[in-house]
Motif scaffolding. Structure first.
Motif, mmCIF file in Angstrom:
data_model
loop_
_atom_site.group_PDB
_atom_site.id
_atom_site.type_symbol
_atom_site.label_atom_id
_atom_site.label_comp_id
_atom_site.label_asym_id
_atom_site.label_seq_id
_atom_site.Cartn_x
_atom_site.Cartn_y
_atom_site.Cartn_z
ATOM 1 N N LEU A 23 6.700 3.544 -1.961
ATOM 2 C CA LEU A 23 6.652 2.189 -2.522
ATOM 3 C C LEU A 23 5.395 1.404 -2.182
ATOM 4 N N SER A 24 4.684 1.805 -1.163
ATOM 5 C CA SER A 24 3.507 1.010 -0.763
ATOM 6 C C SER A 24 2.444 1.026 -1.860
ATOM 7 N N GLY A 25 1.791 -0.120 -2.038
ATOM 8 C CA GLY A 25 0.732 -0.256 -3.023
ATOM 9 C C GLY A 25 1.201 -0.448 -4.451
ATOM 10 N N ARG A 26 2.490 -0.552 -4.664
ATOM 11 C CA ARG A 26 3.020 -0.738 -6.021
ATOM 12 C C ARG A 26 2.945 -2.205 -6.419
ATOM 13 N N GLY A 27 2.748 -2.448 -7.705
ATOM 14 C CA GLY A 27 2.745 -3.817 -8.210
ATOM 15 C C GLY A 27 4.155 -4.377 -8.303
#
Length: 654
Positions: A23-27
């Protein structure tokens, strides 16, 4: 595996590091999609809360912006709970740390599932006392929010036997005499669960011995469920129950409401006392307890002991309590009558079958025909006879139970539907067994099947006479399917011309009602559909059935009737690859070129690999009228208002 599934699985298994990588870096938009509800599986936050993964819960809320209120489907003990918020799941599973965390992050303490169950009720159900204390003591969770059946937190804790939770709820002011939708109170739930300590606690808090919607007191409820300890406590002479728990606070409005209820009760006259029970109530409780010992505990000597006590109490002091007798002997019970003297009672020891009939007689007299247990145990006894090969006795009992259900229950009630299905399965088994033996064997024939078929048609008529549509479309479809299965079985037994005529009259009655099943299926659609085969756990008839289709057509079924997608029975037969049924429908006047809502004819729906596609030639069944109708529709020539209405319907058919 797609990304969304991977996120869900990581949340379920508590794999925080994997979840962070996914999930990291997702908009924002992508995060909302990945943390939203999966089809029928709930949200990642919900599943993490259900399994108690605190770090995952806090990561999803704090870093991913997951909603703490978004409900979804969650599984507990083999049951799917719809619309459950994460707090409900954590409370139900007893994860106090997750409960604390969600509430600190803004979760609503009283948010409910689709069935109106609160997190507090969920914690009460499984006995999580610390969660209950935290929800009520720290966050003032509402004690009185009831689920869709009207069951409160106090009721469920009593039913599940969680004494300390019941005590705590009472200390916090839970209303002890609150009623459910069916009229039962916490005292009923306690009597059914068999917890004497909780029962004493409730009585000490001024719980009243009320009757529920079936006329059952907690004393009778204990007798039906076989909790001898509760029955003995309530019928014996004893001092008044202890007072309410020490320090029981009263909230002003609830105290006033309780006092108003008691004032209204005094104005209405004396109530049935709670402890000890009246002599008549004690007699009925012991008689009913004896019946429970026969059918539920299978303890005939124990039953006789309770019946002896009841008879002694009935004749105590020389003034016998009257006992109503049925106006005439019941054939289904073998014309048995209740024992009226000690000698008659003792004679039952030598005849176990008569003891079983006594139990049925007593239950029907005390509970009445509307109580579910009355017909349930009649059917149970019939099933025991069927297992022993005595099908005639079984059918007699089951027909009596079915008559009772149809006279006292709403049309198409689950219990009545279950009775019809049991008949169909029994008849199917017996006829198959007879065929396997190669001889007549068991005497089940046309009158037995026809009697149940008539009752099935009557049930459909009753349902359609209601001022509104049948409430449960699936249940109504199942009732129609069972009728078709009975017709299928009837074709396997011999019948005289008079009996055949009676069968056709009954089927005509059914068709005259114009019943519709799922997706607007008529009985003729259903007879041509393979899904009609599945009605229960055991096989009965096989569909599509050419024989049933022919019976329906002979009785006036419309071969061009339409379902909600404009399919005719011919379309359904084509979808099920049944050329024999298609030919029968065409011979009965079905239009081969009739189109459905998707502009498809039945011929176009046939499997191209099917040999019948080459044997059924649609051009052989076209008329000049059909071609003209299709030409009007194809060329969009206006015709409405210029031709008779019958012709308009004919054109729309094509």
């Amino acid at each position: 595996m797609d990304l969304r599934t991977a996120v869900y699985n990581a949340a379920r298994d508590g794999k925080l590091q994997l979840l962070q990588r996914l999930l990291s870096g997702r908009g924002r938009e992508e995060l909302d999609e990945l943390t939203g509800e999966a089809a029928g599986a709930g949200t990642p936050l919900l599943i993490a809360a259900r399994h108690g993964h605190l770090e995952v819960v806090e990561y999803l809320v704090d870093r991913c912006g997951a909603s703490v209120e978004a409900g979804g489907a969650v599984h507990f003990d083999g049951e799917t709970i719809e619309g459950a918020p994460p707090l409900w799941a954590a409370a139900a599973a007893g994860h106090l740390d997750v409960v604390r965390s969600l509430l600190r992050r803004g979760a609503s303490v009283n948010r409910t599932t689709r069935t109106n169950s609160t997190p507090l009720r969920a914690a009460c159900f499984d006995g999580h006392l610390e969660v209950v204390r935290y929800l009520v003591g720290e966050h003032r969770a509402d004690l009185e929010v009831a689920n869709r059946h009207g069951h409160t937190c106090l009721m469920i804790s009593c039913y599940k036997g969680h004494r300390e939770i019941a005590r705590y709820l009472l200390e916090q002011g839970a209303r002890v005499n609150r009623r459910s939708a069916k009229g039962n109170t916490a005292l009923h739930d306690c009597a059914e669960s068999g917890s004497l300590e909780i029962l004493q606690l409730l009585l000490g808090c001024r719980a009243r011995m009320e009757r529920d919607g079936y006329g059952m007191t907690p004393l009778l409820a204990a007798s039906v469920t076989g909790h001898t300890n509760i029955v003995e406590y309530l019928i014996q002479e004893q001092p008044a129950p202890p007072g309410p728990p020490a320090g029981l606070p009263r909230r002003g409005e609830e105290e006033e409401e309780e006092e108003q209820e008691q004032a209204a009760a005094r104005a209405a006259g004396p109530r049935e006392s709670c402890c000890p029970a009246s002599r008549e109530a004690a007699v009925e409780a012991l008689e009913l307890l004896g019946a429970t010992y026969v059918d539920k505990k299978r303890d005939l000597l124990g039953a006789l002991k309770h019946w002896r006590r009841a008879m002694e109490l009935r004749h105590q002091g020389g003034a016998a309590l009257p006992r109503p007798e049925p106006p005439q002997p019941v054939l289904a019970y073998g014309c048995a009558r209740e024992a009226a003297t000690p000698e008659e009672l003792e004679a039952l020891v030598a005849d176990p079958d008569q003891m079983r009939m006594q139990a049925l007689l007593i239950r029907e007299r005390i509970l009445g025909p509307a109580h579910p247990d009355t017909s349930y145990y009649i059917r149970y006894r019939g099933a025991v006879y069927a297992d022993a090969g005595n099908f005639e006795r079984c059918i007699r009992l089951w027909r009596y139970a079915l008559d009772m259900q149809q006279s006292s229950l709403e049309p198409l009630s689950p219990m009545t539907a279950s009775s019809f299905l049991s008949f169909a399965e029994l008849f199917s088994y017996v006829l198959q067994d007879r065929a396997a033996r190669g001889g007549p064997g068991t005497q089940i024939g046309f009158p037995d099947l026809m009697g149940v078929l008539c009752k099935g048609v009557r049930e459909v008529e009753r349902a359609l006479q209601l001022p509104k549509e049948p409430g449960d479309a699936a249940q109504f479809t199942k009732a129609l399917a069972i009728i078709l299965h009975l017709l299928f079985l009837l074709e396997k037994v011999e019948a005289s011309p008079e009996q055949q005529h009676f069968k056709h009259q009954t089927v005509y009655r059914l068709l005259k009602c114009a019943p519709r099943g799922k997706n607007g299926f008529t009985p003729l659609h259903m007879a041509a559909d393979k899904e009609t085969t599945s009605v229960g756990r055991y096989p009965v008839g096989r569909f599509p059935s050419l024989q049933v289709v022919k019976v329906l057509l002979d009785c006036g079924a419309d071969p061009d009737s339409r379902d909600f997608d404009n399919n005719t029975p011919l379309h359904v037969a084509a979808q099920n690859n049944c050329p024999a049924i298609m030919n029968a429908l065409i011979e009965a006047g079905a239009h081969m070129d009739a189109t459905n809502a998707f502009k498809k004819t039945a011929y176009e729906l046939l499997d191209e690999k099917l040999l019948a596609r080459s044997t059924i030639q649609p051009f052989n069944y076209l008329t000049l009228q059909c071609l003209a109708a299709r030409a009007l529709d194809k060329n969009k020539i206006p015709y409405k208002g210029f031709i008779p209405e019958e012709l308009e319907a004919f054109i729309e058919l094509h």
